[in-house]
Scaffold this motif. Structure first.
Motif, PDB file in Angstrom:
ATOM      1  N   ARG A  46       8.909  -1.548   4.128  1.00 57.71           N
ATOM      2  CA  ARG A  46       8.808  -0.303   3.362  1.00 57.71           C
ATOM      3  C   ARG A  46       9.634  -0.384   2.075  1.00 57.71           C
ATOM      4  N   LYS A  92       0.867  -1.179   0.000  1.00 62.48           N
ATOM      5  CA  LYS A  92       0.000   0.000   0.000  1.00 62.48           C
ATOM      6  C   LYS A  92       0.910   1.238   0.000  1.00 62.48           C
ATOM      7  N   TYR A  93       0.295   2.435  -0.079  1.00 54.49           N
ATOM      8  CA  TYR A  93       1.097   3.651  -0.163  1.00 54.49           C
ATOM      9  C   TYR A  93       0.567   4.732   0.764  1.00 54.49           C
ATOM     10  N   TYR A  94       1.492   5.424   1.444  1.00 54.00           N
ATOM     11  CA  TYR A  94       1.116   6.537   2.312  1.00 54.00           C
ATOM     12  C   TYR A  94       0.682   7.727   1.466  1.00 54.00           C
ATOM     13  N   SER A  95      -0.184   8.569   2.031  1.00 51.04           N
ATOM     14  CA  SER A  95      -0.662   9.759   1.326  1.00 51.04           C
ATOM     15  C   SER A  95       0.248  10.945   1.617  1.00 51.04           C
ATOM     16  N   ALA A 123      11.033   2.540  -0.144  1.00 46.42           N
ATOM     17  CA  ALA A 123      11.111   4.005  -0.040  1.00 46.42           C
ATOM     18  C   ALA A 123      12.255   4.573  -0.857  1.00 46.42           C
ATOM     19  N   LYS A 128       6.504   9.040  -2.723  1.00 48.62           N
ATOM     20  CA  LYS A 128       5.855   7.739  -2.749  1.00 48.62           C
ATOM     21  C   LYS A 128       6.563   6.751  -1.832  1.00 48.62           C
ATOM     22  N   ILE A 129       5.843   6.274  -0.817  1.00 48.22           N
ATOM     23  CA  ILE A 129       6.390   5.318   0.144  1.00 48.22           C
ATOM     24  C   ILE A 129       5.468   4.109   0.190  1.00 48.22           C
ATOM     25  N   GLY A 130       5.942   2.983  -0.324  1.00 47.99           N
ATOM     26  CA  GLY A 130       5.168   1.764  -0.258  1.00 47.99           C
ATOM     27  C   GLY A 130       5.391   1.048   1.067  1.00 47.99           C
ATOM     28  N   TYR A 131       4.345   0.352   1.539  1.00 51.04           N
ATOM     29  CA  TYR A 131       4.498  -0.351   2.822  1.00 51.04           C
ATOM     30  C   TYR A 131       3.580  -1.564   2.878  1.00 51.04           C
TER      31      TYR A 131
END
Length: 262
Positions: free
Chosen positions: A133, A52-55, A135, A59-62
């Motif tokens: 993460r 998923k990705y932070y808003s 990142a 762009k940081i996937g986690y």
């Protein structure tokens, strides 16, 4: 006020772990935490997991669940319901690789004189520990310190907070973490949580800083009350590789035990 006695990485020992908890040194590195083969299988499993990705702008996937996202939620049970689903996503990755969280716990237990375990909340169960993460675009300057970030959770009782990351894959160039020795002590207002992400650079002006590389196979631990940031992958980085990591926080409770959560 600067508190570090030097600007060096240190090995994991009982003395160094206590020094890091007391913010007297910038970082601990556990070299060779995992083999190249373990890194490869973990990275592959993570990239094919439920990312998923932070808003946020970068762009940081986690994979996993951050307690911080529930910091305002008066019903703590909502967070612990989310933990159940997050563990499923994490276990999917671990089942296809190995468990860095448990390995890290065992290494801490080998040197620390008090108990080390995943944090728990009375009557609600264990916290989630171990966010994966991706990142490669970097992370803006921020701090993590539960007594100021979090209201009404057991982890708010800690007196020191560390963050650890195991790096399964690195871009070769860039992706550096810089930690500023300017322990966060914002002005507090009753019932409010101060802004802790995207901090103004004036907060670290003139403070000593320490930068470390996310070398695949290693774990790095530092005190997260210090403002810290991650640079993006730089020109010359391997385009086939990302900055793939897994980590959590480590807090020292009033009885000196260490607890982990993400």
């Amino acid at each position: 006020m600067a508190t570090w006695k030097n600007l060096q990485e240190h090995d994991l020992t009982r003395e160094n772990l206590v020094a890091l908890l007391n913010n007297e040194i910038p970082a601990i590195r556990i070299k060779g935490f995992a083999t190249p083969e373990e890194c490869a299988v973990f990275s592959k499993a993570a990239k094919s997991g439920n990312v998923k990705y932070y808003s946020v702008a970068k762009k940081i996937g986690y994979i996993g669940q951050a307690q911080y996202e529930y910091r305002w939620n008066p019903d703590k049970s909502e967070y612990f319901k989310a933990v159940v689903e997050a563990r499923k996503d994490l276990n999917d990755v671990l089942s296809r690789s190995f468990d860095p969280v448990q390995r890290l716990i065992e290494k801490l237990r080998a040197v620390y004189p008090a108990s080390v375990d995943v944090a728990s909340e009375p009557e609600l169960g264990e916290y989630y520990a171990g966010i994966i993460r991706l990142a490669s675009q970097g992370v803006d300057m921020h701090v993590d310190y539960a007594p100021l970030n979090t209201l009404d959770y057991a982890i708010s009782n800690i007196d020191s907070q560390l963050g650890w990351n195991f790096f399964a894959e690195d871009p070769g160039v860039g992706g550096l973490t810089t930690v500023h020795n300017a322990p966060w002590n914002p002005e507090r207002k009753e019932g409010e949580i101060p802004q802790s992400y995207g901090l103004d650079r004036s907060l670290v002006e003139g403070a000593p800083n320490f930068t470390y590389a996310p070398t695949a196979g290693d774990v790095v631990i530092f005190n997260t009350r210090n403002p810290h940031e991650i640079s993006a992958g730089a020109a010359g980085a391997d385009p086939t590789k990302d900055r793939v990591s897994i980590g959590s926080f480590i807090g020292r409770m009033p009885d000196s035990s260490l607890v982990l959560w993400a």
